[in-house]
Design a protein around this motif. Sequence first.
Motif, PDB file in Angstrom:
ATOM      1  N   ASP A 167      47.218  49.936  44.801  1.00 54.94           N
ATOM      2  CA  ASP A 167      48.308  49.944  43.816  1.00 54.94           C
ATOM      3  C   ASP A 167      47.973  49.165  42.550  1.00 54.94           C
ATOM      4  O   ASP A 167      48.818  48.437  42.010  1.00 54.94           O
ATOM      5  N   GLY A 168      46.743  49.278  42.083  1.00 56.54           N
ATOM      6  CA  GLY A 168      46.345  48.613  40.852  1.00 56.54           C
ATOM      7  C   GLY A 168      45.831  47.199  41.027  1.00 56.54           C
ATOM      8  O   GLY A 168      45.415  46.568  40.047  1.00 56.54           O
ATOM      9  N   PHE A 169      45.855  46.673  42.240  1.00 55.63           N
ATOM     10  CA  PHE A 169      45.311  45.342  42.533  1.00 55.63           C
ATOM     11  C   PHE A 169      43.892  45.490  43.082  1.00 55.63           C
ATOM     12  O   PHE A 169      43.590  46.429  43.826  1.00 55.63           O
ATOM     13  N   ARG A 170      43.022  44.561  42.712  1.00 58.78           N
ATOM     14  CA  ARG A 170      41.683  44.512  43.282  1.00 58.78           C
ATOM     15  C   ARG A 170      41.436  43.099  43.800  1.00 58.78           C
ATOM     16  O   ARG A 170      41.470  42.122  43.037  1.00 58.78           O
ATOM     17  N   PHE A 171      41.215  42.994  45.096  1.00 61.16           N
ATOM     18  CA  PHE A 171      41.062  41.699  45.747  1.00 61.16           C
ATOM     19  C   PHE A 171      39.622  41.480  46.176  1.00 61.16           C
ATOM     20  O   PHE A 171      39.019  42.350  46.815  1.00 61.16           O
ATOM     21  N   ASP A 172      39.052  40.309  45.843  1.00 58.34           N
ATOM     22  CA  ASP A 172      37.850  39.861  46.525  1.00 58.34           C
ATOM     23  C   ASP A 172      38.277  39.435  47.923  1.00 58.34           C
ATOM     24  O   ASP A 172      39.277  38.723  48.087  1.00 58.34           O
ATOM     25  N   THR A 173      37.551  39.857  48.944  1.00 56.82           N
ATOM     26  CA  THR A 173      37.900  39.483  50.308  1.00 56.82           C
ATOM     27  C   THR A 173      36.905  38.487  50.894  1.00 56.82           C
ATOM     28  O   THR A 173      36.878  38.277  52.105  1.00 56.82           O
ATOM     29  N   GLY A 174      36.091  37.906  50.041  1.00 57.92           N
ATOM     30  CA  GLY A 174      35.089  36.970  50.521  1.00 57.92           C
ATOM     31  C   GLY A 174      34.971  35.765  49.621  1.00 57.92           C
ATOM     32  O   GLY A 174      35.977  35.211  49.188  1.00 57.92           O
ATOM     33  N   PRO A 175      33.753  35.342  49.307  1.00 63.59           N
ATOM     34  CA  PRO A 175      33.542  34.146  48.497  1.00 63.59           C
ATOM     35  C   PRO A 175      34.302  34.199  47.179  1.00 63.59           C
ATOM     36  O   PRO A 175      34.406  35.260  46.552  1.00 63.59           O
ATOM     37  N   SER A 176      34.817  33.047  46.750  1.00 65.95           N
ATOM     38  CA  SER A 176      35.571  32.999  45.492  1.00 65.95           C
ATOM     39  C   SER A 176      35.265  31.754  44.672  1.00 65.95           C
ATOM     40  O   SER A 176      35.876  31.557  43.624  1.00 65.95           O
ATOM     41  N   TRP A 177      34.345  30.905  45.138  1.00 64.85           N
ATOM     42  CA  TRP A 177      33.947  29.706  44.390  1.00 64.85           C
ATOM     43  C   TRP A 177      32.519  29.915  43.874  1.00 64.85           C
ATOM     44  O   TRP A 177      31.598  30.123  44.665  1.00 64.85           O
ATOM     45  N   TYR A 178      32.350  29.828  42.572  1.00 64.66           N
ATOM     46  CA  TYR A 178      31.015  29.962  41.966  1.00 64.66           C
ATOM     47  C   TYR A 178      30.491  28.553  41.718  1.00 64.66           C
ATOM     48  O   TYR A 178      30.857  27.893  40.746  1.00 64.66           O
ATOM     49  N   LEU A 179      29.639  28.091  42.635  1.00 63.74           N
ATOM     50  CA  LEU A 179      29.041  26.764  42.553  1.00 63.74           C
ATOM     51  C   LEU A 179      27.515  26.901  42.544  1.00 63.74           C
ATOM     52  O   LEU A 179      26.976  27.974  42.741  1.00 63.74           O
ATOM     53  N   MET A 180      26.828  25.783  42.305  1.00 65.24           N
ATOM     54  CA  MET A 180      25.367  25.764  42.239  1.00 65.24           C
ATOM     55  C   MET A 180      24.832  26.803  41.256  1.00 65.24           C
ATOM     56  O   MET A 180      24.013  27.676  41.607  1.00 65.24           O
ATOM     57  N   PRO A 181      25.277  26.766  40.000  1.00 67.96           N
ATOM     58  CA  PRO A 181      24.861  27.797  39.035  1.00 67.96           C
ATOM     59  C   PRO A 181      23.363  27.867  38.829  1.00 67.96           C
ATOM     60  O   PRO A 181      22.828  28.940  38.517  1.00 67.96           O
ATOM     61  N   GLU A 182      22.661  26.735  38.999  1.00 71.08           N
ATOM     62  CA  GLU A 182      21.213  26.750  38.792  1.00 71.08           C
ATOM     63  C   GLU A 182      20.507  27.646  39.801  1.00 71.08           C
ATOM     64  O   GLU A 182      19.434  28.191  39.507  1.00 71.08           O
ATOM     65  N   VAL A 183      21.086  27.825  40.988  1.00 69.80           N
ATOM     66  CA  VAL A 183      20.475  28.710  41.987  1.00 69.80           C
ATOM     67  C   VAL A 183      20.588  30.167  41.527  1.00 69.80           C
ATOM     68  O   VAL A 183      19.627  30.936  41.631  1.00 69.80           O
ATOM     69  N   PHE A 184      21.752  30.549  41.010  1.00 75.35           N
ATOM     70  CA  PHE A 184      21.912  31.894  40.462  1.00 75.35           C
ATOM     71  C   PHE A 184      20.981  32.100  39.266  1.00 75.35           C
ATOM     72  O   PHE A 184      20.346  33.155  39.137  1.00 75.35           O
ATOM     73  N   ASP A 185      20.934  31.083  38.384  1.00 74.07           N
ATOM     74  CA  ASP A 185      20.077  31.187  37.199  1.00 74.07           C
ATOM     75  C   ASP A 185      18.626  31.442  37.601  1.00 74.07           C
ATOM     76  O   ASP A 185      17.947  32.314  37.033  1.00 74.07           O
ATOM     77  N   HIS A 186      18.153  30.675  38.577  1.00 70.51           N
ATOM     78  CA  HIS A 186      16.766  30.817  39.027  1.00 70.51           C
ATOM     79  C   HIS A 186      16.532  32.189  39.636  1.00 70.51           C
ATOM     80  O   HIS A 186      15.518  32.847  39.345  1.00 70.51           O
ATOM     81  N   PHE A 187      17.455  32.650  40.467  1.00 76.51           N
ATOM     82  CA  PHE A 187      17.282  33.962  41.099  1.00 76.51           C
ATOM     83  C   PHE A 187      17.161  35.068  40.055  1.00 76.51           C
ATOM     84  O   PHE A 187      16.263  35.912  40.126  1.00 76.51           O
ATOM     85  N   PHE A 188      18.058  35.064  39.090  1.00 76.41           N
ATOM     86  CA  PHE A 188      18.002  36.124  38.072  1.00 76.41           C
ATOM     87  C   PHE A 188      16.711  36.029  37.254  1.00 76.41           C
ATOM     88  O   PHE A 188      16.111  37.052  36.905  1.00 76.41           O
ATOM     89  N   ARG A 189      16.261  34.819  36.953  1.00 74.65           N
ATOM     90  CA  ARG A 189      15.017  34.684  36.187  1.00 74.65           C
ATOM     91  C   ARG A 189      13.807  35.158  36.994  1.00 74.65           C
ATOM     92  O   ARG A 189      12.839  35.671  36.432  1.00 74.65           O
ATOM     93  N   LEU A 190      13.847  34.982  38.328  1.00 75.03           N
ATOM     94  CA  LEU A 190      12.763  35.529  39.150  1.00 75.03           C
ATOM     95  C   LEU A 190      12.606  37.021  38.929  1.00 75.03           C
ATOM     96  O   LEU A 190      11.488  37.562  38.952  1.00 75.03           O
ATOM     97  N   LEU A 191      13.724  37.708  38.700  1.00 72.39           N
ATOM     98  CA  LEU A 191      13.706  39.151  38.510  1.00 72.39           C
ATOM     99  C   LEU A 191      13.597  39.547  37.043  1.00 72.39           C
ATOM    100  O   LEU A 191      13.834  40.706  36.685  1.00 72.39           O
ATOM    101  N   GLY A 192      13.263  38.578  36.194  1.00 73.85           N
ATOM    102  CA  GLY A 192      13.001  38.895  34.798  1.00 73.85           C
ATOM    103  C   GLY A 192      14.238  39.063  33.946  1.00 73.85           C
ATOM    104  O   GLY A 192      14.175  39.662  32.866  1.00 73.85           O
ATOM    105  N   THR A 193      15.367  38.546  34.399  1.00 74.32           N
ATOM    106  CA  THR A 193      16.584  38.629  33.607  1.00 74.32           C
ATOM    107  C   THR A 193      17.260  37.254  33.624  1.00 74.32           C
ATOM    108  O   THR A 193      16.632  36.271  34.000  1.00 74.32           O
ATOM    109  N   THR A 194      18.501  37.181  33.194  1.00 85.35           N
ATOM    110  CA  THR A 194      19.216  35.908  33.152  1.00 85.35           C
ATOM    111  C   THR A 194      20.647  36.105  33.644  1.00 85.35           C
ATOM    112  O   THR A 194      21.170  37.227  33.668  1.00 85.35           O
TER     113      THR A 194
END
Length: 545
Positions: free
Chosen positions: A46-73
């Motif tokens: 009915d027009g709602f979209r729910f995340d049903t799992g993780p909802s806290w974005y923490l440890m941004p440096e880990v995400f940053d590193h992962f994306f840079r491994l794949l040649g992006t950011t």
Amino acid sequence: MSRIVVIGGGIAGLAGAALLARDGHEVELVEARSEVGGRVGSWEADGFRFDTGPSWYLMPEVFDHFFRLLGTTTDEQLRLVQLDPGYRVYAEGNPIPLDIAADVEETLARAERIEPGSAKRLRRYLARAGETYDMALRRFLYTTFRSLPRVFGPEVVRRTPRLIRLLLEPLGSLARRTVKDLRLRQVLGYPAVFLGSAPDLAPSMYSLMSHLDLVDGVRYPMGGFRGIIDRIEALALAEGVTVRTGSPVARILTSGGSAVGVELADGSTLSADVVVSAADLHHTETKLLAESERSYPESWWQHKVAGPSALLVLLGVRGEIPQLEHHTLLFAQAWEENFAAIFGDQPKVPEVPSLYVCKPSGIDPSVAPDGHENLFVLVPLPADPLLGSGGVGGDGDARIEALADRVIRQIAEWADIPDLESRIVVRRTIGPADFVADLNSWRGTALGPAHTLKQSAFFRAGNASKKVKNLLYAGGSTIPGIGLPMCLISAELLVKRLRHDTSTTPLPEPLESTGPRREADAAAVRPAGEAAGASSSAPSAEAGA
């Protein structure tokens, strides 16, 4: 170049497939469900979209590193918003909420007003938490633990007395030594739930979690967490990974003590030089392998501590709810009793539970229709599938729906939203039995094996089978542990394992192939910010970040 089959399309499986393909391997990923995502699920109605799992974005440096491994950011792939306040706390019996500001000094000033003298102690606590986090990144997270002398190098040896105390003293005890006010102790102790544990079960080394939310701050990826999965899937496809959904695995094929492929439920087989299982480890070991091939048989699991299960309540609500922030925590006075009920010898549902509410619609208009709010409610429960399943519109098991009714009334009372129940236009519940049915989750845990002392670091299940050669593991059940950042690191550890790399630090960026690269399909990489893909009914629970 090896041919690798990856079982499971959660974040660890997708990320691992992407990195392995970039490293020159031919990779095929098989997912039992109709779409990838695993615990990072979503549901639309009915027009709602729910995340049903993780909802806290923490440890941004880990995400940053992962994306840079794949040649992006990260900036190219996601649009992040800093949350301020990072979260709001309602304490039972106290109508005035405590907001945890994005500015740590403001938070310390608020703590000082609550408990004079606490700011100085908290500042020291957070400084040590930051040091512990830095050491964990350098020594304990990005390692397969194949070479303990490299893990326990001079830096760790110099800090042995402090490290021993961090391992032996529970997080709850350290919090009690630091502050006396119950709310402040709860703020320091609640991150244990991100780890599938309890403050008095988790080692105080996990005080490092307070550095993440109180100092680094909390972010939100616009479009929701499902968008993270979409981006990683696109990157995996760009690296040449073949993704096959609707393909449950019946068993892992072996020959001469080595993994040689998988047999799917339809009877077809896929050959492989290496098999990676990013599925639930208990399911992998006890269902996909013969008894003689199990490194972690049922007898091993009987002595392990499961992280909590959960009741999830997804609510579409008419009108605004300013009483709730993007992240809102409701803490019961019976704090220790709550955890004793969940993790005790005779587990039971707490009488008055502590719980968590996420309201992404406050900053993300894409998740709810105009004039409505999107609420995701998580109530930690014992890991017991017999507690039941959820349903849509109140059609779940009676015990689950009754608990959901009680929780909605609790939120309404504590946050002063007297008409909350009457404004609900969409409702879905997810219970412990759903985690088993949809995710093959051990004992219905929403997160995985708890992070206790005996289930952390090199005490946790490793990322390679001890019985079957060329069978590797990834995901929250194995090292380094629970949460989206940990799963990204576990994906990187697959590359380290195949390279025989025993280093303790992240791999150099970008990841340079050790074999021939497959041609990337540039068209598979959609621009950042594109809408998330199709919805999923897969349940999942808060997994930390």
